[in-house]
Each structure stands twice: as C-alpha cells, then as structure tokens.
Design a protein around this motif. Structure first.
Motif, PDB file in Angstrom:
ATOM      1  N   ALA A 188       6.058  -9.648   4.206  1.00 40.93           N
ATOM      2  CA  ALA A 188       5.381  -9.059   3.051  1.00 40.93           C
ATOM      3  C   ALA A 188       6.352  -8.804   1.898  1.00 40.93           C
ATOM      4  O   ALA A 188       7.435  -8.248   2.110  1.00 40.93           O
ATOM      5  N   ASN A 189       5.968  -9.241   0.720  1.00 40.39           N
ATOM      6  CA  ASN A 189       6.693  -8.975  -0.533  1.00 40.39           C
ATOM      7  C   ASN A 189       8.104  -9.555  -0.569  1.00 40.39           C
ATOM      8  O   ASN A 189       8.907  -9.142  -1.394  1.00 40.39           O
ATOM      9  N   VAL A 222       1.673  -7.500  -0.773  1.00 44.93           N
ATOM     10  CA  VAL A 222       1.017  -6.292  -0.291  1.00 44.93           C
ATOM     11  C   VAL A 222       1.338  -5.179  -1.284  1.00 44.93           C
ATOM     12  O   VAL A 222       2.489  -4.987  -1.648  1.00 44.93           O
ATOM     13  N   GLY A 223       0.303  -4.475  -1.730  1.00 45.05           N
ATOM     14  CA  GLY A 223       0.491  -3.434  -2.746  1.00 45.05           C
ATOM     15  C   GLY A 223       1.158  -2.202  -2.165  1.00 45.05           C
ATOM     16  O   GLY A 223       1.312  -2.082  -0.949  1.00 45.05           O
ATOM     17  N   PRO A 224       1.588  -1.260  -3.039  1.00 47.39           N
ATOM     18  CA  PRO A 224       2.203  -0.024  -2.548  1.00 47.39           C
ATOM     19  C   PRO A 224       1.172   0.829  -1.819  1.00 47.39           C
ATOM     20  O   PRO A 224      -0.027   0.709  -2.076  1.00 47.39           O
ATOM     21  N   PRO A 225       1.633   1.669  -0.885  1.00 43.61           N
ATOM     22  CA  PRO A 225       0.678   2.510  -0.164  1.00 43.61           C
ATOM     23  C   PRO A 225       0.089   3.572  -1.086  1.00 43.61           C
ATOM     24  O   PRO A 225       0.739   3.965  -2.060  1.00 43.61           O
ATOM     25  N   PRO A 226      -1.110   4.042  -0.779  1.00 45.34           N
ATOM     26  CA  PRO A 226      -1.658   5.155  -1.552  1.00 45.34           C
ATOM     27  C   PRO A 226      -0.803   6.391  -1.321  1.00 45.34           C
ATOM     28  O   PRO A 226      -0.529   6.745  -0.168  1.00 45.34           O
ATOM     29  N   ARG A 227      -0.295   7.004  -2.388  1.00 49.23           N
ATOM     30  CA  ARG A 227       0.576   8.168  -2.225  1.00 49.23           C
ATOM     31  C   ARG A 227      -0.249   9.397  -1.882  1.00 49.23           C
ATOM     32  O   ARG A 227      -1.320   9.634  -2.426  1.00 49.23           O
ATOM     33  N   LYS A 228       0.308  10.206  -0.974  1.00 49.10           N
ATOM     34  CA  LYS A 228      -0.433  11.391  -0.522  1.00 49.10           C
ATOM     35  C   LYS A 228      -0.090  12.629  -1.340  1.00 49.10           C
ATOM     36  O   LYS A 228      -0.719  13.645  -1.237  1.00 49.10           O
ATOM     37  N   HIS A 229       0.975  12.523  -2.164  1.00 51.11           N
ATOM     38  CA  HIS A 229       1.407  13.721  -2.894  1.00 51.11           C
ATOM     39  C   HIS A 229       0.685  13.815  -4.232  1.00 51.11           C
ATOM     40  O   HIS A 229       0.635  12.873  -4.974  1.00 51.11           O
TER      41      HIS A 229
END
Lengths: 219, 156
Positions: B100-101, B149-156
C-alpha cells in the motif's frame, strides 16, 4: 458515593495547584560525556521517595516519519498510553522484545490502531519488522518528573515537591540508567543543580535484534 | 441415536492433509508444483537472488529502500510454498497491505517478474513449472501495482 466524589475533587485540586504552591522546586540537570561534551537527547528523571498522588494516565505519541520513528528517544511515566499514528501511510510493523513491554503492532495504511499502555517500568527498544534501520527507545519511569536534554546537554525539571529524590540519567546505548544520585529538595532554596557524566552511547544503525541473538539491546 | 463422527486418528489426519495438498497442486497422483520445482532449497535460492537483484537495480528498487530483505525473502518463499501446494501456511502480512502507498509501477512489477523468470531458469526449473508459477503470481498485480490507501479516520 458523594464522599468519594468530594475526595476525588480534593485530590484533583491538590494535584493541579501543586505546581504553583510555594513548596515546589526546580532542578537543573546537565548531562555530559566522559570528555565533558554535552549529550543531547539524554533522558533524566527524578523519583521521589514519598508516594505520588494518583494522576490520570496520559497519552504520548511516537510517530513514524520517512521510515524512522519520531522522536527516537522517548520517556513517559508508568501507565502512559502511547499512540503510534504512522504519518508515512505505508506499512510499518512496530515491535518490541523488551521485558518491560513485548508487542507487535502492524500499522497498516488506512487503519488506526489503539494506543498501547506501558504499565511496567523499564527500557523498551522498538524496531520495525519491515524497515531495518528504524529504532526508538522508550523509558518508562515511576515518576512524572522527567525530561530530555537539549543541544547544550541540559534540562530543567520543574514543580518538584519537597522531599528526597533519586535522580537518574540515561543515554542511547546504555543498557540501564545510571546509578541514582540522592538529592533532597528543600523549600525556598535556589534551583538545585546536578551534573551527570555518562559514557556516551552510539546510535545503532539497526533495530533491536531477536532475543538470543545478541544481548546488546536487551534490558 | 445420532451417529457421532469419530475423532480422526493420526493416519486419517495425515491422509486428509496429503489429499488437501494434492488437490491444491491440481493433480492427485503427482507431486506438488513446489516439490517439482525442487522444494524449499531451490525456491528459497531463486527467491533470494531475485530479491537481491531487484533491490540492487535503481529502476526497480524504489520500494525496497531501507527494507529488511531477509524478511522479504522468507515471507515470499513461504507465500510461494503455500501457493504451489508445498504445505506451508503463509503467516505474513496480506500482500495488498505490504504494498500500500509504495507507488510501485507496472514496469517495476514486470521488471521483478523478468528477473524471477531468469533466475528460475538458472535454477533449472522447467519451462512448464516456470509458467505455472508465473500464472499463479499474475493475479497479484492489482495488489502490488499502484495500491492507494487513504489516511485512517483520525479519532482525535
């Protein structure tokens, strides 16, 4: 239940006001190599002999940037959570064989991993199973009073409560922290000063080795 | 009274496993493709030279920068062993996630295939076996070439 909440509030207030109360002191620490040159990114920490009030665990961040950990040298209090966000967005497989925390964390592109809690004191050496030259150190210490030296080899620890402390220093390549220096912190004194002289560690070119292969990085 | 299946004896387990391995290789009476190529000794050897040559080629090695090549060789050998009925269980990271990437181009993918093909020949793998392995590896292309693959959804 109410008394518990009240007691908790009292503890919280004590903890938050502690830094500005008159009994807090400042400690300036210098870390030099054996030739007297300042050591940058050395870790220092002061462990009080008296028990510490409970504090909520914090979260620290160790990122992966351009196929290296950032920062490479880290220090946290026991109980702290560490988040590994992976700014590279390519796969990293972060691992540790250190007794203080053994783990493998596969940081896939597009997926977020929950933080890891470091619940035992010690020195954790981390590598990446994919990328050989990635290496990071995490000192997990039993005190909130810690720091990392700047380019001049010095660091200031603030808001230390009055009492007896054991102060340690550590640099990359040392298998364990220095022997403790005993230091009484007294109220109303000028800033306390300590100088450590350490055998300077060398920055290794590779991540930690498997257990049994070499004792060099096993703590 | 319902008939309960008897627990498998050692011999029955062995028979079931060998039947499974045979069905993977596609011919029940013949050895697996893995065995035909020469087993781990030969496969690990041509994988090792292939990876070394790719990692040394400036046109192909962009995705191999700073990479632990020993691990790549071990994992790729294990993957080929599983793919060709050699009885291995690949426990490595999924192929798509590994790539990926990394921005691998189609030309780089086929560059590796060319080196692999040549090394198999130099390690005396027959034409038929070479073609069989390449046919099994070809479907991996979309999981290797230009995997975004895109960046993960940030939880902060």
């Amino acid at each position: 239940m109410r008394w518990a909440a009240t007691a908790w509030a009292a503890v919280s207030i004590a903890a938050t006001t502690m830094p500005i109360c008159a009994a807090a002191a400042t400690l300036r620490i210098r870390v030099l190599d054996l030739a007297g040159r300042p050591l940058k990114d050395a870790v220092v920490y002061a462990v009080p002999d008296s028990p510490l009030p409970y504090t909520k665990p914090r979260t620290a961040i160790i990122d992966q940037v351009h196929r290296q950990f950032a920062p490479q040298v880290n220090v946290v209090q026991v109980g702290t959570y560490v988040d590994f966000p992976n700014s590279d967005n390519i796969l990293h497989s972060v691992y540790s064989f250190s007794p203080a925390k053994t783990f493998v964390l596969r940081l896939y592109a597009g997926r977020d991993e929950p933080p890891i809690q470091f619940d035992k004191p010690g020195i954790v050496v981390m590598g990446c199973q994919i990328h050989d030259n990635m290496i990071a150190w995490l000192l997990v210490v039993k005190t909130p009073y810690f720091g990392k030296t700047g380019a001049d080899g010095s660091v200031v620890l603030r808001h230390l409560r009055v009492g007896d402390y054991r102060v340690h220093a550590w640099d990359v390549g040392m298998r364990k922290a220095s022997a403790p220096r005993n230091l009484p912190i007294v109220a109303g004194a000028p800033p306390h000063q300590i100088t450590f002289r350490l055998k300077a560690g060398r920055m290794p070119q590779h991540g930690p080795t498997m257990p049994g292969m070499s004792a060099h990085h096993r703590m | 009274m319902p008939i309960r299946p008897r627990p498998m004896t050692g011999l029955r387990v062995l028979t079931a496993v060998s039947m499974l391995a045979a069905s993977v290789s596609g011919a029940s009476a013949h050895p697996s493709l893995y065995a035909q190529m020469g087993g781990t000794k030969v496969v690990a050897a041509f994988v090792s030279v292939t990876i070394d040559q790719v990692a040394a080629d400036p046109k192909l090695n962009q995705s191999f920068r700073d990479v632990n090549l020993g691990r790549v060789k071990r994992e790729l050998t294990s993957y080929i062993c599983q793919l060709t009925g050699g009885g291995c269980k690949y426990t490595g990271i999924p192929i798509r996630a590994v790539h990926a990437n990394l921005g691998i181009t189609q030309a780089q993918f086929f560059g590796l295939v060319q080196i692999l093909r040549r090394q198999m020949r130099l390690h005396h793998v027959s034409l038929r076996d070479r073609n069989q392995l390449l046919a099994l590896l070809a479907p991996l292309e979309p999981d290797v070439v230009d995997v975004k693959v895109g960046p993960p959804p940030r939880k902060h």
